[in-house]
Scaffold this motif. Structure first.
Motif, mmCIF file in Angstrom:
data_model
loop_
_atom_site.group_PDB
_atom_site.id
_atom_site.type_symbol
_atom_site.label_atom_id
_atom_site.label_comp_id
_atom_site.label_asym_id
_atom_site.label_seq_id
_atom_site.Cartn_x
_atom_site.Cartn_y
_atom_site.Cartn_z
ATOM 1 N N ASN A 53 1.054 -1.101 0.034
ATOM 2 C CA ASN A 53 -0.096 -0.100 0.044
ATOM 3 C C ASN A 53 0.726 1.307 0.036
ATOM 4 O O ASN A 53 0.750 2.002 -0.854
ATOM 5 C CB ASN A 53 -0.901 0.044 1.292
ATOM 6 C CG ASN A 53 -0.298 -0.295 2.425
ATOM 7 O OD1 ASN A 53 0.791 -0.656 2.638
ATOM 8 N ND2 ASN A 53 -1.089 -0.025 3.527
ATOM 9 N N ALA A 54 1.783 1.444 0.989
ATOM 10 C CA ALA A 54 2.367 2.787 1.036
ATOM 11 C C ALA A 54 3.663 2.899 0.278
ATOM 12 O O ALA A 54 3.771 3.551 -0.436
ATOM 13 C CB ALA A 54 2.702 2.837 2.520
ATOM 14 N N ARG A 55 4.559 1.817 0.337
ATOM 15 C CA ARG A 55 5.941 2.143 -0.276
ATOM 16 C C ARG A 55 5.929 1.496 -1.714
ATOM 17 O O ARG A 55 6.804 1.806 -2.379
ATOM 18 C CB ARG A 55 7.070 1.130 0.655
ATOM 19 C CG ARG A 55 7.076 1.798 1.998
ATOM 20 C CD ARG A 55 8.303 1.034 2.741
ATOM 21 N NE ARG A 55 8.609 1.750 3.983
ATOM 22 C CZ ARG A 55 9.513 1.025 4.737
ATOM 23 N NH1 ARG A 55 10.246 0.268 4.375
ATOM 24 N NH2 ARG A 55 9.694 1.574 5.876
ATOM 25 N N GLY A 56 4.715 0.736 -1.957
ATOM 26 C CA GLY A 56 4.766 0.266 -3.551
ATOM 27 C C GLY A 56 5.778 -0.795 -3.617
ATOM 28 O O GLY A 56 6.281 -0.892 -4.911
ATOM 29 N N ILE A 57 6.086 -1.671 -2.632
ATOM 30 C CA ILE A 57 6.944 -2.706 -2.991
ATOM 31 C C ILE A 57 6.349 -3.621 -3.794
ATOM 32 O O ILE A 57 5.237 -4.167 -3.324
ATOM 33 C CB ILE A 57 7.415 -3.372 -1.593
ATOM 34 C CG1 ILE A 57 8.068 -2.139 -0.921
ATOM 35 C CG2 ILE A 57 8.432 -4.533 -1.966
ATOM 36 C CD1 ILE A 57 8.765 -2.541 0.581
ATOM 37 N N THR A 58 6.973 -4.341 -4.808
ATOM 38 C CA THR A 58 6.368 -5.313 -5.611
ATOM 39 C C THR A 58 6.971 -6.652 -5.694
ATOM 40 O O THR A 58 8.181 -6.821 -5.157
ATOM 41 C CB THR A 58 6.316 -4.807 -7.132
ATOM 42 O OG1 THR A 58 7.784 -4.535 -7.351
ATOM 43 C CG2 THR A 58 5.991 -3.326 -7.205
ATOM 44 N N GLY A 59 6.152 -7.552 -5.945
ATOM 45 C CA GLY A 59 6.590 -8.977 -6.316
ATOM 46 C C GLY A 59 5.725 -9.777 -7.249
ATOM 47 O O GLY A 59 4.736 -9.373 -7.508
#
Length: 116
Positions: A53-59
């Motif tokens: 949500n906040a940091r937009g870390i993707t996987g």
């Protein structure tokens, strides 16, 4: 009323590209992690990509890494899935998913068909 509406699916030739969109409403989009799943005929639904949500870390699933890109625009309450170098095995219904703790919402899905 919570809604997740996917769009952008269709028929594309192998090697082509598509961009899926998922427009969210009825909940605080920016507080939810977002995911794309897909389900091919006769197969289980599988997680394709996720973004926090906040940091937009993707996987990404190993099968799409390097070809698919997930992104989100919290101002537009929308999550995207850019798909490149598409293969016939990418053919599936693609579903958008919003997740936060015990709260999980699903869209209705959009069909992606990769065929010559």
């Amino acid at each position: 009323q919570v809604q997740l509406v996917e769009s952008g699916g269709g028929l594309v030739q192998p090697g082509g590209s598509l961009r899926l969109s998922c427009a969210a409403s009825g909940f605080t989009f920016s507080s939810y992690a977002m995911r794309w799943y897909r389900q091919a005929p006769g197969k289980e639904r599988e997680l394709v990509a996720s973004i926090t949500n906040a940091r937009g870390i993707t996987g990404y699933a190993s099968s799409v890494k390097g070809r698919f890109t997930i992104s989100r625009d919290n101002a537009k309450n929308t999550v995207y899935l850019q798909m490149r170098s598409l293969k016939p095995e990418d053919t599936a219904v693609y579903f958008c998913n919003a997740f936060r703790g015990d709260y999980i919402y699903w869209g209705q899905g959009t069909q992606v068909t990769v065929s010559s």
